[in-house]
Design a protein around this motif. Structure first.
Motif, PDB file in Angstrom:
ATOM      1  N   ALA A  30      39.884 -17.496 -54.776  1.00  0.00           N
ATOM      2  CA  ALA A  30      38.886 -18.018 -55.787  1.00  0.00           C
ATOM      3  C   ALA A  30      39.421 -17.904 -57.134  1.00  0.00           C
ATOM      4  O   ALA A  30      39.014 -18.410 -58.088  1.00  0.00           O
ATOM      5  CB  ALA A  30      37.720 -17.219 -55.590  1.00  0.00           C
TER       6      ALA A  30
ATOM      7  N   ARG B 174      30.758 -24.262 -49.815  1.00  0.00           N
ATOM      8  CA  ARG B 174      30.482 -23.605 -50.935  1.00  0.00           C
ATOM      9  C   ARG B 174      29.131 -23.783 -51.470  1.00  0.00           C
ATOM     10  O   ARG B 174      28.596 -25.089 -51.551  1.00  0.00           O
ATOM     11  CB  ARG B 174      31.703 -23.793 -51.855  1.00  0.00           C
ATOM     12  N   LYS B 175      28.463 -22.765 -51.756  1.00  0.00           N
ATOM     13  CA  LYS B 175      26.971 -22.927 -52.401  1.00  0.00           C
ATOM     14  C   LYS B 175      26.948 -22.471 -53.781  1.00  0.00           C
ATOM     15  O   LYS B 175      27.516 -21.603 -54.296  1.00  0.00           O
ATOM     16  CB  LYS B 175      26.073 -21.952 -51.533  1.00  0.00           C
ATOM     17  N   VAL B 176      26.084 -23.152 -54.542  1.00  0.00           N
ATOM     18  CA  VAL B 176      26.079 -22.902 -55.990  1.00  0.00           C
ATOM     19  C   VAL B 176      24.525 -22.717 -56.342  1.00  0.00           C
ATOM     20  O   VAL B 176      23.993 -23.809 -55.946  1.00  0.00           O
ATOM     21  CB  VAL B 176      26.657 -23.906 -56.971  1.00  0.00           C
ATOM     22  N   ASP B 177      24.030 -21.534 -56.311  1.00  0.00           N
ATOM     23  CA  ASP B 177      22.537 -21.681 -56.630  1.00  0.00           C
ATOM     24  C   ASP B 177      22.147 -20.818 -57.899  1.00  0.00           C
ATOM     25  O   ASP B 177      22.482 -19.939 -58.191  1.00  0.00           O
ATOM     26  CB  ASP B 177      21.732 -20.751 -55.525  1.00  0.00           C
ATOM     27  N   LEU B 178      21.608 -21.751 -58.959  1.00  0.00           N
ATOM     28  CA  LEU B 178      21.650 -21.240 -60.435  1.00  0.00           C
ATOM     29  C   LEU B 178      20.682 -20.060 -60.264  1.00  0.00           C
ATOM     30  O   LEU B 178      20.817 -19.085 -60.993  1.00  0.00           O
ATOM     31  CB  LEU B 178      21.299 -22.387 -61.391  1.00  0.00           C
TER      32      LEU B 178
ATOM     33  N   GLU C 109      22.317 -16.663 -59.499  1.00  0.00           N
ATOM     34  CA  GLU C 109      23.067 -16.100 -60.453  1.00  0.00           C
ATOM     35  C   GLU C 109      22.140 -15.359 -61.488  1.00  0.00           C
ATOM     36  O   GLU C 109      22.574 -14.212 -61.830  1.00  0.00           O
ATOM     37  CB  GLU C 109      23.854 -17.230 -61.061  1.00  0.00           C
TER      38      GLU C 109
ATOM     39  N   GLN D 137      32.362  -8.792 -65.212  1.00  0.00           N
ATOM     40  CA  GLN D 137      32.523 -10.092 -65.400  1.00  0.00           C
ATOM     41  C   GLN D 137      33.138 -10.802 -63.923  1.00  0.00           C
ATOM     42  O   GLN D 137      33.974 -10.698 -63.841  1.00  0.00           O
ATOM     43  CB  GLN D 137      33.708 -10.581 -66.463  1.00  0.00           C
ATOM     44  N   GLU D 138      31.824 -11.010 -63.222  1.00  0.00           N
ATOM     45  CA  GLU D 138      32.137 -11.635 -62.102  1.00  0.00           C
ATOM     46  C   GLU D 138      32.331 -12.924 -61.810  1.00  0.00           C
ATOM     47  O   GLU D 138      31.585 -13.878 -62.434  1.00  0.00           O
ATOM     48  CB  GLU D 138      30.864 -11.171 -61.047  1.00  0.00           C
ATOM     49  N   ALA D 139      33.411 -13.389 -61.316  1.00  0.00           N
ATOM     50  CA  ALA D 139      33.594 -14.788 -61.211  1.00  0.00           C
ATOM     51  C   ALA D 139      32.720 -15.284 -59.974  1.00  0.00           C
ATOM     52  O   ALA D 139      32.689 -14.679 -58.840  1.00  0.00           O
ATOM     53  CB  ALA D 139      35.085 -15.245 -61.070  1.00  0.00           C
ATOM     54  N   VAL D 140      32.393 -16.541 -60.138  1.00  0.00           N
ATOM     55  CA  VAL D 140      31.648 -17.145 -58.927  1.00  0.00           C
ATOM     56  C   VAL D 140      32.531 -17.378 -57.817  1.00  0.00           C
ATOM     57  O   VAL D 140      33.574 -17.548 -57.942  1.00  0.00           O
ATOM     58  CB  VAL D 140      31.114 -18.252 -59.363  1.00  0.00           C
ATOM     59  N   GLY D 141      32.069 -16.692 -56.674  1.00  0.00           N
ATOM     60  CA  GLY D 141      32.923 -17.106 -55.412  1.00  0.00           C
ATOM     61  C   GLY D 141      34.026 -15.721 -55.370  1.00  0.00           C
ATOM     62  O   GLY D 141      34.761 -15.966 -54.214  1.00  0.00           O
ATOM     63  N   SER D 142      33.897 -14.891 -56.044  1.00  0.00           N
ATOM     64  CA  SER D 142      35.144 -13.983 -56.168  1.00  0.00           C
ATOM     65  C   SER D 142      34.372 -12.970 -55.074  1.00  0.00           C
ATOM     66  O   SER D 142      33.449 -12.641 -54.943  1.00  0.00           O
ATOM     67  CB  SER D 142      35.532 -13.408 -57.406  1.00  0.00           C
TER      68      SER D 142
END
Lengths: 248, 248
Positions: free
Chosen positions: B29, B207-211, B214, B243-248
């Motif tokens: 990631a 991979r999932k992106v759920d706004l 977040e 500072q979390e990166a998405v998927g990290s």
């Protein structure tokens, strides 16, 4: 052990649950998944749910789920499972969703437009109360009932509307300046869609969503799978099924 | 130790670097972050970069960066740092970005429209080659040069266009059926924007992106910070900068 009901104020919980639990970041990221699954179960008429049933609905394994929920002091009842309504209440309390949080969105290009119209915000505890953009041509445009304001009004808007979370959907080159203005206006949580790293003070939390990075991670897995297939005695189907949640 | 140049085919690397490195998910990631920082540095005229400089540009600590890159067999050169062009080549190789991957996007509502017009895809190794929707009223609409096709054509499109990655931007209720069709058509990587858990075979990566998730994670941190402030001797500014990166 049965579930403990949180009091309405921090610090009034039972003796073995801290006033505010210190949760692993990965657990925090899964709580919204559990919450969504619980809402679906509740709407479907379920009063209780086993850890296995909830784990399946949320797409995690049940041992991980039980561990996550134990951080909240929730252990379910043997032979019965978790009380759906109570667990919803506990998770919403921890996530701070018992109050609706005001969100401002900066940058109303393609992505900003989509975010402004995204139903998922309102239904899950958030309200977009302000749209801002630096482009004079966009100021005054009404998007889903909100008129776009000029970015110069950001500080004023942040105070007037008690903004809790700022969403940045600007180009990368503008994002740091917007973040600085949000921080100066007292906003301490930022969701950043601009493809860049933001520099913020230690008390500010930033979550980042970068769509191209998600695709690049999938590209890695495509490449990995192709390599496995190409090896002698190719193991094309042995890669563990990867269902990575964002932020997990 | 100096950097090792990957051969053009897997398996031709140096003896101490596996043909295809088995990378931790968190490292995978972060590689796109390094890559973006390296491209910026290269465009700025830098030929070499220290681990500290690259770490700062990518927003991670330098020890973590060195560890990540050591998985690729890249150690830089003492006193000089990393060769920017070579490291770009190594990361792009591992991420499989040395070939452009075809993407199809299913669901052209608000979010789908935004995704179809997102510049970040093309500039980072991906090309949206097909747009599909179940709504007859949308079929034929041209979005950024591509005509929307009916979802019933998905299987045919996937084969014709050699689709590597399917992006799902449908409502939650439609997402599983779309995923099933993508899988049936041979697509093994899915980026899911629908707020639901997909069930897929073990060889498929999702991979999932759920706004909204977040935002809920940020809400947790807002709640946590408010609780700290409210405690006697409130520690409002001691939360580590997250500072979390998405998927990290």
């Amino acid at each position: 052990m049965s579930q403990q009901r949180h009091g309405s104020t921090p610090g009034s919980g039972s003796g073995n649950v801290p006033a505010f639990p210190d949760l692993p970041e990965a657990t925090i990221a899964r709580l919204p998944e559990y919450l969504r699954a619980l809402h679906n179960l509740g709407e479907g008429g379920s009063d209780t749910i086993s850890s296995e049933g909830l784990a399946a609905a949320a797409g995690v394994n049940s041992a991980k789920l039980r561990k996550d929920l134990s951080h909240l002091g929730s252990y379910g009842t043997r032979g019965v499972g978790y009380d759906v309504a109570l667990l919803i209440e506990q998770i919403e309390y921890v996530l701070g969703l018992d109050q609706r949080r005001a969100v401002c969105l900066v940058g109303v290009g393609n992505l900003g437009h989509a975010l402004a119209g995204y139903d998922g915000f309102a239904s899950r505890g958030f309200k977009i109360v302000a749209l801002l953009d630096a482009d004079e041509a966009k100021v005054g445009e009404v998007i889903h009932g909100l008129a776009v304001r000029h970015i110069d009004e950001l500080a004023q808007v942040a105070v007037e509307e008690s903004i809790a979370i700022g969403v940045i959907a600007t180009p990368a080159g503008a994002a740091q300046a917007v973040a600085d203005e949000l921080v100066a206006a007292g906003v301490t949580s930022i969701l950043n869609f601009a493809p860049c790293v933001l520099s913020v003070p230690a008390n500010v939390d930033v979550r980042k969503v970068d769509l191209a990075i998600e695709l690049q991670i999938l590209s890695f897995h495509e490449h990995r799978k192709a390599t496995l297939t190409a090896l002698p005695g190719g193991r094309s189907a042995t890669g563990a099924g990867n269902q990575e949640a964002v932020g997990s």
